[in-house]
Design a protein around this motif. Sequence first.
Motif, PDB file in Angstrom:
ATOM      1  N   SER A  48       0.852  -1.182   0.000  1.00 36.46           N
ATOM      2  CA  SER A  48       0.000   0.000   0.000  1.00 36.46           C
ATOM      3  C   SER A  48       0.893   1.238   0.000  1.00 36.46           C
ATOM      4  O   SER A  48       1.896   1.278   0.711  1.00 36.46           O
ATOM      5  CB  SER A  48      -0.904  -0.001   1.237  1.00 36.46           C
ATOM      6  N   LYS A  49       0.531   2.239  -0.811  1.00 34.39           N
ATOM      7  CA  LYS A  49       1.348   3.454  -0.875  1.00 34.39           C
ATOM      8  C   LYS A  49       1.162   4.300   0.382  1.00 34.39           C
ATOM      9  O   LYS A  49       0.071   4.358   0.959  1.00 34.39           O
ATOM     10  CB  LYS A  49       0.964   4.279  -2.105  1.00 34.39           C
ATOM     11  N   LEU A  50       2.243   4.945   0.782  1.00 34.62           N
ATOM     12  CA  LEU A  50       2.214   5.874   1.908  1.00 34.62           C
ATOM     13  C   LEU A  50       2.698   7.240   1.411  1.00 34.62           C
ATOM     14  O   LEU A  50       3.893   7.518   1.391  1.00 34.62           O
ATOM     15  CB  LEU A  50       3.115   5.374   3.042  1.00 34.62           C
ATOM     16  N   ASP A  96       5.748   7.101  -0.963  1.00 35.63           N
ATOM     17  CA  ASP A  96       5.514   7.851  -2.198  1.00 35.63           C
ATOM     18  C   ASP A  96       5.677   9.332  -1.877  1.00 35.63           C
ATOM     19  O   ASP A  96       5.371   9.760  -0.752  1.00 35.63           O
ATOM     20  CB  ASP A  96       4.113   7.557  -2.733  1.00 35.63           C
ATOM     21  N   GLU A  97       6.156  10.108  -2.834  1.00 35.67           N
ATOM     22  CA  GLU A  97       6.402  11.528  -2.598  1.00 35.67           C
ATOM     23  C   GLU A  97       5.280  12.372  -3.190  1.00 35.67           C
ATOM     24  O   GLU A  97       4.932  12.238  -4.359  1.00 35.67           O
ATOM     25  CB  GLU A  97       7.739  11.957  -3.216  1.00 35.67           C
ATOM     26  N   LYS A  98       4.734  13.261  -2.358  1.00 33.09           N
ATOM     27  CA  LYS A  98       3.741  14.211  -2.848  1.00 33.09           C
ATOM     28  C   LYS A  98       4.451  15.328  -3.624  1.00 33.09           C
ATOM     29  O   LYS A  98       5.583  15.712  -3.285  1.00 33.09           O
ATOM     30  CB  LYS A  98       2.967  14.822  -1.687  1.00 33.09           C
ATOM     31  N   PHE A 104      10.032  22.738  -4.767  1.00 35.69           N
ATOM     32  CA  PHE A 104      11.147  21.826  -4.997  1.00 35.69           C
ATOM     33  C   PHE A 104      10.696  20.516  -5.644  1.00 35.69           C
ATOM     34  O   PHE A 104       9.581  20.048  -5.437  1.00 35.69           O
ATOM     35  CB  PHE A 104      11.851  21.498  -3.674  1.00 35.69           C
ATOM     36  N   THR A 105      11.605  19.942  -6.413  1.00 37.19           N
ATOM     37  CA  THR A 105      11.483  18.552  -6.836  1.00 37.19           C
ATOM     38  C   THR A 105      12.752  17.842  -6.367  1.00 37.19           C
ATOM     39  O   THR A 105      13.773  18.479  -6.076  1.00 37.19           O
ATOM     40  CB  THR A 105      11.332  18.415  -8.357  1.00 37.19           C
ATOM     41  N   ARG A 106      12.684  16.543  -6.305  1.00 37.75           N
ATOM     42  CA  ARG A 106      13.801  15.789  -5.753  1.00 37.75           C
ATOM     43  C   ARG A 106      14.435  14.910  -6.815  1.00 37.75           C
ATOM     44  O   ARG A 106      13.742  14.249  -7.576  1.00 37.75           O
ATOM     45  CB  ARG A 106      13.311  14.914  -4.596  1.00 37.75           C
TER      46      ARG A 106
END
Length: 335
Positions: free
Chosen positions: A161-163, A234-236, A241-243
């Motif tokens: 499951s995504k977090l 998971d990244e919102k 900024f982006t990573r």
Amino acid sequence: MGVDYYNILKVNRNATEDDLKKSYRRLAMKWHPDKNPTSKKEAEAKFKQISEAYEVLSDPQKRAVYDQYGEEGLKDMPPPGSSGNGGFPNGFNPRNAEDIFAEFFGSSPFGFGSAGAGRSMRFQSDGGGTFGGFGGSDNIFRSYSDGTGANVPKKPPPVESKLPCSLEELYNGSTRKMKISRTVLDANGQLSQESEILTIDVKPGWKKGTKITFPDKGNEQLNQLPADLVFVIDEKPHDVFTREGNDLIMNYRVSLAEALGGTTVISLTTLGGRSLTIPVTDIVSPGYELVVAREGMPIAKEPGNRGDLRIKFEVKFPTKLTPEQRAGLRRALCG
């Protein structure tokens, strides 16, 4: 008190009969030796402890003696200074661990036969060592020990499951509470619904794709091991900024005059909440990138270290110029 049966069974001292059965079910399935072929000795010891703890705490008389005198009382050895004898005349002799297991799960949820009415020959309580009957010629688990793997219950694939996490959470770290509902086997072997709160400590620097595994927290089913529950980071999206790996990327737009003048000052707020002022004195050409060292994401495997902040510039060109402006630019640029 010696052995702490409450701690072994992971229950408090006010645990009810249902609490004891539920905890025994979970721990016995987890530590059954045939479910732990790579660490059998450790599993056998824990399995026997769990069974002994359940036997004592589920019997009101044994539990009362244990609560008053501890393990010594069960062995007919009250603590020094106590009056009377609260123990058992012949001492406490634990039952066969596999017999207790069979009472909960039948002859064997692992698909093996049994020696008589639910009785296993794996563990003996004959005083011949911790596990006197293990490895004997009557070992009914020989098919597993011989490596055939016949009828061993399958463990389903992990349930993922995504977090979703914000960049701020992945920069500073955070604690997430996740409520899950799952199907479990109750003390009578019936399926029921159970809710539980799982705690996830998100560490600074964790990346998208990082997995946090909770063993055996999937749905329980008869004759099947529960699946592992896996949360995947998971990244919102972020407004600024982006990573990229451990670096943070920021796009910054300047006018042609600012690009040529070299007097730009960038003010921003970091993911950690600090105010940062960055002067730009170089001439900014299209595609120019300014690197600010150690202002990126924390590096999870290198505490105290960080990636870089990379500012990518976009030069905004004017859409039209007056003749005078064109002439001025030619004089300035061409001499």
